[in-house]
Design an enzyme around this catalytic site. Structure first.
Site, PDB file in Angstrom:
ATOM      1  N   GLU B  46       0.923  -1.270   0.010  1.00  9.31           N
ATOM      2  CA  GLU B  46      -0.077   0.076  -0.101  1.00  9.31           C
ATOM      3  C   GLU B  46       0.868   1.301   0.154  1.00  9.31           C
ATOM      4  OE1 GLU B  46      -3.402   0.726   2.823  1.00  9.31           O
ATOM      5  OE2 GLU B  46      -3.098  -1.296   3.113  1.00  9.31           O
ATOM      6  N   ASP B  57      -5.630   8.430  10.762  1.00 11.43           N
ATOM      7  CA  ASP B  57      -4.224   8.166  11.091  1.00 11.43           C
ATOM      8  C   ASP B  57      -3.795   8.504  12.503  1.00 11.43           C
ATOM      9  OD1 ASP B  57      -3.410   6.429   8.872  1.00 11.43           O
ATOM     10  OD2 ASP B  57      -3.849   8.534   7.681  1.00 11.43           O
TER      11      ASP B  57
END
Ligand SMILES: Cc1ncc(COP(=O)(O)O)c(C=O)c1O
Lengths: 394, 258
Positions: B46, B57
């Site tokens: 990724e 995040d």
């Protein structure tokens, strides 16, 4: 009231709004979306909300005819005194409403973001009132420049968590609040302005609408007409402005003026005048006008005023701007400071730095002598004394 | 069939994917990291597109994104870098970025450049299903791009079924209600959730991510899904040890699995 200025079922005002959130937040937001309209409309809510606004907040807030200010600008200026509310700003209208919604949903832990600390204080206050746990996220930079409000929040029993990422201001405090909400889905995120994913902008707008609801009958009493000619309010996220505009948005003869913070000058690279510098984008779960670079990275804004130091505006404001329903103006740090000194000297009212931006457009406008102008005096300046004194000396 | 789907067809257990932020630790490390990961036997990679305000995040990926942006990373550069390894790289890549970057870049231009680089799978964590249904489903189809949806412990069965029906590569199963970030253990509660999803017998492969950090957590979650994605723990390792040591990290994760 069904109008062009109400969001559609997915929370859009024209192209703006919606809920651009990670799946991680979906259930949290859905819970509020499924219940907020019904709760706000309920008799029990309305009774408690109205009664707290009256006896606890001190509403209705006066509509004061500022005679000397009017004389100076050759027109009729009324000040909607949100600064006289308990805790010193309009923010408490929203926190009283949302805390009742939170209670109805069975929430015991409340989180909030704050810029100037006014929303943080208003949240900590209602949490103390209801005996609920309170955590407030605040940018590290704002913790320093709005120290009195940090002390108030702590005394009220809130935990103040510094946001240390990015520009360490309101945007980053909001990021941290949202991340915390992801990790604690059972908390209630009591958002402080008409920003964030749908339904937050609409929920906060409905709770601030009391400002213009009162203006209608107060103006009728004082001027013989419900409608003023002009309403002026400052815009950070946009909640005090939406509150002051709400019941007038469909009244096309009422001029609406939204004032953004131009920092050191709109094009100085140190500004928060979103409508002038921004483009369509997504921030905090909402599609709106956003200050960003060529690659869609959010640009760090700047304003002397912590409450206006935000790189976006609420989606309804983006729509009011696009449709030209509201006129967007701006004021620099310097202009705001001068306006604050002026109001203090001729009316004996020390406004919040945010509010001072709304006052600062007075010299830029041309008024008719019969014009009725309402300025939403969103907050008082106690929290900004240090800044005022420092600049007065300079 | 997407490149990832064909990998997952050949290998249905202990699939290892690594997330890293492009342009980190240094601007030109993107292709080096991919090359070393590929040689180390990672099944797919990724590639994170650094964003200024990544809401899903935790601190590690926030920091790597900030660093990458400071290094000068942007979408044009990342596509240039990925274009350069198009013919040599044999490990499928997935792009992961936030919607605002893609909107500003131009959605068609983004899709075009991505497919030019030979990439056909995309994760946009803040793309709502509603907007996907109204607009992106059609857009991505035109370019042959698959969008990967996230599910969490709080995603309803009904919603999971819908996501399953839209999925052409894999479902990204978020391990717990958290933002990204390394954790050292898997709780009983998480295992109950994994079992619940497993028992739904979805048609799409399941890859678990968020909080997977070491051999132990990797092996544990692989019991309930086809594989796992490691992000923050890898980025922390990379930051301290540099690109050359990457094979050590991967060997440490997989150890006795192979
Ligand atoms: C007194 C005052 N006015 C205005 C604002 C700006 O917020 P909004 O645009 O949501 O009214 C703030 C925010 O902190 C404030 O404290």
């Amino acid at each position: 009231m069904k109008s062009t200025f109400q969001p559609d079922k997915n929370g859009y005002f024209g192209q703006y709004g919606g809920a651009y959130i990670p799946e991680l937040l979906y259930p949290n937001v859905k819970e509020i979306e499924d219940h907020y309209i019904q709760i706000i409309a309920s008799k029990a809510f309305q009774q408690e909300y109205k009664s707290l606004l009256k006896d606890y907040v001190g509403r209705p807030s006066p509509l004061y005819y500022a005679k000397r200010l009017s004389g100076k600008y050759g027109t009729h200026i009324y000040l909607k005194r949100e600064d006289l509310n308990h805790t010193g700003a309009h923010k408490i209208n929203n926190t009283i409403g949302q805390i009742l919604i939170a209670k109805k949903l069975g929430k015991t832990q409340i989180i909030a973001e704050t810029g100037a600390g006014q929303h943080g204080v208003a949240t900590a206050t209602v949490c103390a009132l209801m005996g609920l746990d309170c955590t407030v996220f605040m940018g590290e930079k704002d913790i320093i420049r709005q120290a009195p409000n940090v002390a108030r929040m702590k005394m009220l029993g809130a935990k103040v968590v510094p946001a240390t990422s990015g520009s360490k201001t309101l945007k980053d405090a909001t990021n941290e609040a949202i991340r915390y909400w992801i990790q604690h889905p059972h908390t209630f995120y009591l958002i402080g302005s008409v920003v964030g994913p749908h339904p937050h902008p609409d929920m906060v707008a409905r709770l601030q609408a009391v400002i213009s609801e009162e203006m209608k009958w107060q103006l009728l009493e004082k001027t013989g007409k419900e409608n003023p000619d002009t309403i002026i309010a400052c815009v950070g996220g946009g909640s005090n402005a939406v509150g002051a505009f709400y019941h007038y948005m469909e009244e096309k003869d009422v001029e609406l003026i939204a004032v953004e913070a131009a920092g050191k000058g709109v094009y100085s690279g140190k500004s928060a005048a979103t409508s002038q510098l921004g483009e369509v984008g997504i921030i905090h779960g909402s599609k709106t006008i956003l200050m960003q670079d060529d690659y869609g990275q959010i640009v760090e804004p700047y304003s002397i005023s912590a409450g206006l130091d935000y790189p976006g505006v609420g989606p309804l404001h983006a729509f009011l701007y696009d449709t030209k329903r509201a006129k967007f103006m701006n004021a620099t740090d310097e202009e705001a400071l001068q306006a604050a000194y002026e109001l203090t000297r001729i009316e004996g009212i020390i406004p919040a730095l945010e509010t001072a931006h709304a006052l600062a457009v007075l010299p830029k406008l041309i008024f008719d002598k019969d014009q009725v102008v309402v300025i939403n005096l969103s907050g008082r300046g106690d929290k900004d004394l240090e800044t005022y004194i420092k600049h007065l000396k300079e | 069939m997407s490149l990832i789907a064909s990998i997952l067809k050949k290998k249905s257990s202990n699939v290892l994917s690594i997330y890293f932020t492009s342009g980190f630790p240094e601007l030109n490390d993107t292709t080096k990291v991919i090359e070393v990961l590929s040689k180390s036997g990672v099944d797919f990679i990724e590639v994170g597109l650094p964003y200024s305000d990544p809401l899903a995040d935790g601190p590690t990926i926030q920091d790597s994104s900030q660093k990458a942006l400071k290094n000068g990373m942007n979408l044009d550069l990342v596509f240039d870098q990925l274009m350069r390894i198009k013919t040599t790289n044999t490990t499928p890549l997935v792009l992961m970025g936030y919607l605002n970057q893609i909107l500003k870049y131009g959605e068609d231009k983004f899709c075009q450049r991505m497919t030019d680089c030979g990439i056909d799978t995309l994760i946009i964590p803040d793309l709502p299903m509603l907007v996907y249904e109204e607009h992106h489903r059609e857009l991505f189809k035109r370019y042959g791009i698959n969008h990967v949806f996230l599910i969490t412990p709080l995603t309803t069965d009904e919603r999971i079924r819908k996501i399953d029906s839209y999925t052409e590569s894999f479902i990204y199963m978020v391990a717990s209600n958290t933002t990204t970030g390394a954790k050292s253990n898997i709780s009983k509660q998480q295992i109950d959730y994994f079992k619940r999803i497993e028992s739904m017998r979805l048609r799409s492969p399941l890859i678990i991510g968020f909080g997977i950090s070491n051999h132990h957590t990797f092996i544990e979650v692989c019991k309930y899904a086809n594989g796992a994605i490691i992000g923050s723990a890898f980025i922390q390792f990379l930051k301290v040890n540099g690109v050359k040591k990457i094979p050590e990290f991967i060997q440490n994760i997989t150890r006795s699995v192979y």
